[in-house]
Design a protein around this motif. Structure first.
Motif, mmCIF file in Angstrom:
data_model
loop_
_atom_site.group_PDB
_atom_site.id
_atom_site.type_symbol
_atom_site.label_atom_id
_atom_site.label_comp_id
_atom_site.label_asym_id
_atom_site.label_seq_id
_atom_site.Cartn_x
_atom_site.Cartn_y
_atom_site.Cartn_z
ATOM 1 N N ALA A 27 0.817 -1.207 0.000
ATOM 2 C CA ALA A 27 0.000 0.000 0.000
ATOM 3 C C ALA A 27 0.855 1.262 0.000
ATOM 4 N N THR A 28 2.190 1.138 0.195
ATOM 5 C CA THR A 28 3.074 2.294 0.183
ATOM 6 C C THR A 28 3.067 2.924 -1.204
ATOM 7 N N SER A 29 2.799 4.204 -1.240
ATOM 8 C CA SER A 29 2.742 4.891 -2.532
ATOM 9 C C SER A 29 3.633 6.127 -2.506
ATOM 10 N N PHE A 30 4.128 6.482 -3.677
ATOM 11 C CA PHE A 30 4.979 7.664 -3.842
ATOM 12 C C PHE A 30 4.473 8.441 -5.049
ATOM 13 N N THR A 31 4.266 9.738 -4.856
ATOM 14 C CA THR A 31 3.805 10.605 -5.939
ATOM 15 C C THR A 31 4.779 11.760 -6.099
ATOM 16 N N LEU A 32 5.366 11.887 -7.274
ATOM 17 C CA LEU A 32 6.275 12.999 -7.565
ATOM 18 C C LEU A 32 5.450 14.162 -8.108
ATOM 19 N N ASN A 33 5.395 15.238 -7.340
ATOM 20 C CA ASN A 33 4.595 16.397 -7.741
ATOM 21 C C ASN A 33 5.340 17.305 -8.722
ATOM 22 N N SER A 34 6.629 17.524 -8.467
ATOM 23 C CA SER A 34 7.425 18.381 -9.350
ATOM 24 C C SER A 34 8.904 18.141 -9.075
ATOM 25 N N TRP A 35 9.729 18.576 -10.008
ATOM 26 C CA TRP A 35 11.174 18.490 -9.821
ATOM 27 C C TRP A 35 11.831 19.669 -10.528
ATOM 28 N N GLU A 36 13.046 20.008 -10.100
ATOM 29 C CA GLU A 36 13.744 21.172 -10.638
ATOM 30 C C GLU A 36 15.242 21.028 -10.398
ATOM 31 N N VAL A 37 16.035 21.472 -11.376
ATOM 32 C CA VAL A 37 17.488 21.507 -11.204
ATOM 33 C C VAL A 37 17.839 22.735 -10.375
ATOM 34 N N ARG A 38 18.584 22.516 -9.289
ATOM 35 C CA ARG A 38 18.952 23.604 -8.390
ATOM 36 C C ARG A 38 20.398 23.437 -7.926
ATOM 37 N N ASP A 40 22.488 23.270 -4.405
ATOM 38 C CA ASP A 40 22.325 23.029 -2.970
ATOM 39 C C ASP A 40 23.637 23.352 -2.260
ATOM 40 N N ASP A 41 23.842 24.660 -1.988
ATOM 41 C CA ASP A 41 25.060 25.118 -1.305
ATOM 42 C C ASP A 41 26.326 24.607 -1.986
ATOM 43 N N GLY A 42 26.363 24.726 -3.311
ATOM 44 C CA GLY A 42 27.556 24.340 -4.056
ATOM 45 C C GLY A 42 27.473 22.980 -4.709
ATOM 46 N N TYR A 43 26.406 22.237 -4.454
ATOM 47 C CA TYR A 43 26.229 20.919 -5.067
ATOM 48 C C TYR A 43 25.148 21.002 -6.151
ATOM 49 N N PRO A 44 25.456 20.607 -7.384
ATOM 50 C CA PRO A 44 24.407 20.553 -8.413
ATOM 51 C C PRO A 44 23.411 19.458 -8.050
ATOM 52 N N SER A 45 22.125 19.797 -8.084
ATOM 53 C CA SER A 45 21.134 18.883 -7.514
ATOM 54 C C SER A 45 19.840 18.876 -8.310
ATOM 55 N N ILE A 46 19.083 17.799 -8.090
ATOM 56 C CA ILE A 46 17.685 17.742 -8.509
ATOM 57 C C ILE A 46 16.843 17.867 -7.241
ATOM 58 N N TYR A 47 15.999 18.886 -7.220
ATOM 59 C CA TYR A 47 15.116 19.055 -6.070
ATOM 60 C C TYR A 47 13.775 18.396 -6.387
ATOM 61 N N LEU A 48 13.320 17.505 -5.483
ATOM 62 C CA LEU A 48 12.086 16.748 -5.676
ATOM 63 C C LEU A 48 11.034 17.206 -4.686
ATOM 64 N N ASN A 49 9.824 17.444 -5.181
ATOM 65 C CA ASN A 49 8.667 17.699 -4.325
ATOM 66 C C ASN A 49 7.709 16.518 -4.484
ATOM 67 N N PHE A 50 7.309 15.891 -3.382
ATOM 68 C CA PHE A 50 6.601 14.615 -3.474
ATOM 69 C C PHE A 50 5.669 14.411 -2.281
ATOM 70 N N ASP A 51 4.867 13.359 -2.388
ATOM 71 C CA ASP A 51 4.060 12.830 -1.283
ATOM 72 C C ASP A 51 4.347 11.337 -1.180
ATOM 73 N N VAL A 52 4.506 10.845 0.044
ATOM 74 C CA VAL A 52 4.791 9.431 0.260
ATOM 75 C C VAL A 52 4.032 8.970 1.499
ATOM 76 N N THR A 53 3.625 7.720 1.502
ATOM 77 C CA THR A 53 2.792 7.213 2.596
ATOM 78 C C THR A 53 3.561 6.411 3.630
ATOM 79 N N HIS A 78 8.349 16.146 2.343
ATOM 80 C CA HIS A 78 7.749 16.425 1.036
ATOM 81 C C HIS A 78 8.736 17.059 0.050
ATOM 82 N N GLY A 79 9.976 17.278 0.473
ATOM 83 C CA GLY A 79 10.961 17.857 -0.434
ATOM 84 C C GLY A 79 12.362 17.426 -0.057
#
Length: 295
Positions: A27-38, A40-53, A78-79
């Motif tokens: 029943a564990t579910s994961f929903t990716l709401n959005s993502w963005e290249v950012r 993170d204090d000097g680290y190239p990153s993918i920022y994920l916004n999500f919901d998880v159960t 959630h992020g």
């Protein structure tokens, strides 16, 4: 008989527990709401916004399929940032993969996956603008502007700017400067953006050449590891600026002119005086002869 019943009951109970655990886990579910290249204090990153159960692991694989970053999260988060490369390192182009795993025995189960494809960072030097000023017996820059851009889709991290100028035989002067490193995708695209140095604010960050003429300019930008990120080569013309008026030289020239004029006038004076003397002598002689004839 009782032992057999107890054993059967234990087995049935274990099966029921496993079924319940499996049902809850499934029943564990994961929903990716959005993502963005950012960044993170000097680290190239993918920022994920999500919901998880439930508690899960987020794992990022690089274009070669290697695990480059991971993090464990719970249902209250959630992020999150997932790093694509090391500190101030330009990430490689290619396809990255996100895996969401839940705990399962004997191995974790992937409940969600997504790929992200990138062409990579595309940092370049668009132009260099040099404003020259004639000072004393040489030319020096009054203003330097290096126009740059990142037209790619990943961050670019740069470290050092080098500008060299020469006369096609040897380098005459060089400027080294450590820079603010981060260039996000789209920075400088369609507008001027870069690094500027002015004589008033940065008197030590100037270039000098001895004479007017054509010169060869090379601009190089490197990353933190010393690798060349972009280079611009150009021929420029220095000169066309009116040299400042030198009052002392002007006065010396006028003094010489006056001196020369006075010398010429003095050379004419003795001849003029001799002529007057001869005229006077001749006049006296003529008068004396007339008097003798009269007697």
């Amino acid at each position: 008989m009782i032992k057999k019943v107890l054993m059967v009951s234990a087995i049935v109970f274990s099966i029921i527990v496993l079924v319940l655990i499996s049902a809850v886990a499934s029943a564990t579910s994961f929903t990716l709401n959005s993502w963005e290249v950012r960044d993170d204090d000097g680290y190239p990153s993918i920022y994920l916004n999500f919901d998880v159960t439930d508690d899960v692991e987020l794992r990022l694989l690089d274009p070669e399929g290697l695990k480059i970053d991971y993090v464990y999260i719970d249902k209250y988060q959630h992020g999150i940032y997932l790093h694509m490369a090391d500190f101030h390192e330009i990430p490689n182009p290619g396809t990255y993969q996100l895996l969401v795993l839940r705990y399962s025995y004997p191995e974790d189960e992937v409940i969600y996956s997504k790929t992200f494809s990138f062409g990579g960072a595309n940092f370049s030097i668009k132009n260099i603008d040099l404003d020259w000023e004639y000072v004393d017996d040489h030319y020096e820059t009054n203003y330097i502007f290096v126009d740059c851009q990142n037209s790619g889709d990943l961050p670019a991290y740069i470290s050092k700017l080098t500008i060299r100028i020469g006369d096609f035989k040897k380098w005459i002067d060089e400027l080294d400067e450590y820079l603010e490193p981060l260039w996000m995708p789209g920075d400088g695209v369609g507008y001027s953006w870069g690094y500027s140095f002015t004589k008033n604010s940065d008197p030590e960050k100037m270039l000098t050449v001895p004479d007017a003429g054509d010169y060869y300019v090379e601009v190089t930008i490197r990353d933190a590891d010393g690798h060349i990120v972009s280079t611009l080569e150009r021929t420029i013309t220095v000169g066309g600026v009116e040299e400042p008026h030198n009052e002392s030289n002007h006065n010396v020239t006028n003094d010489n002119d006056v001196t020369d004029t006075s010398v010429n006038e003095e050379s004419k004076t003795p001849g003029f005086e001799i002529t007057l003397a001869l005229v006077a002598i001749l006049t006296v002689g003529i008068i004396s002869m007339k008097r003798k004839n009269a007697n």
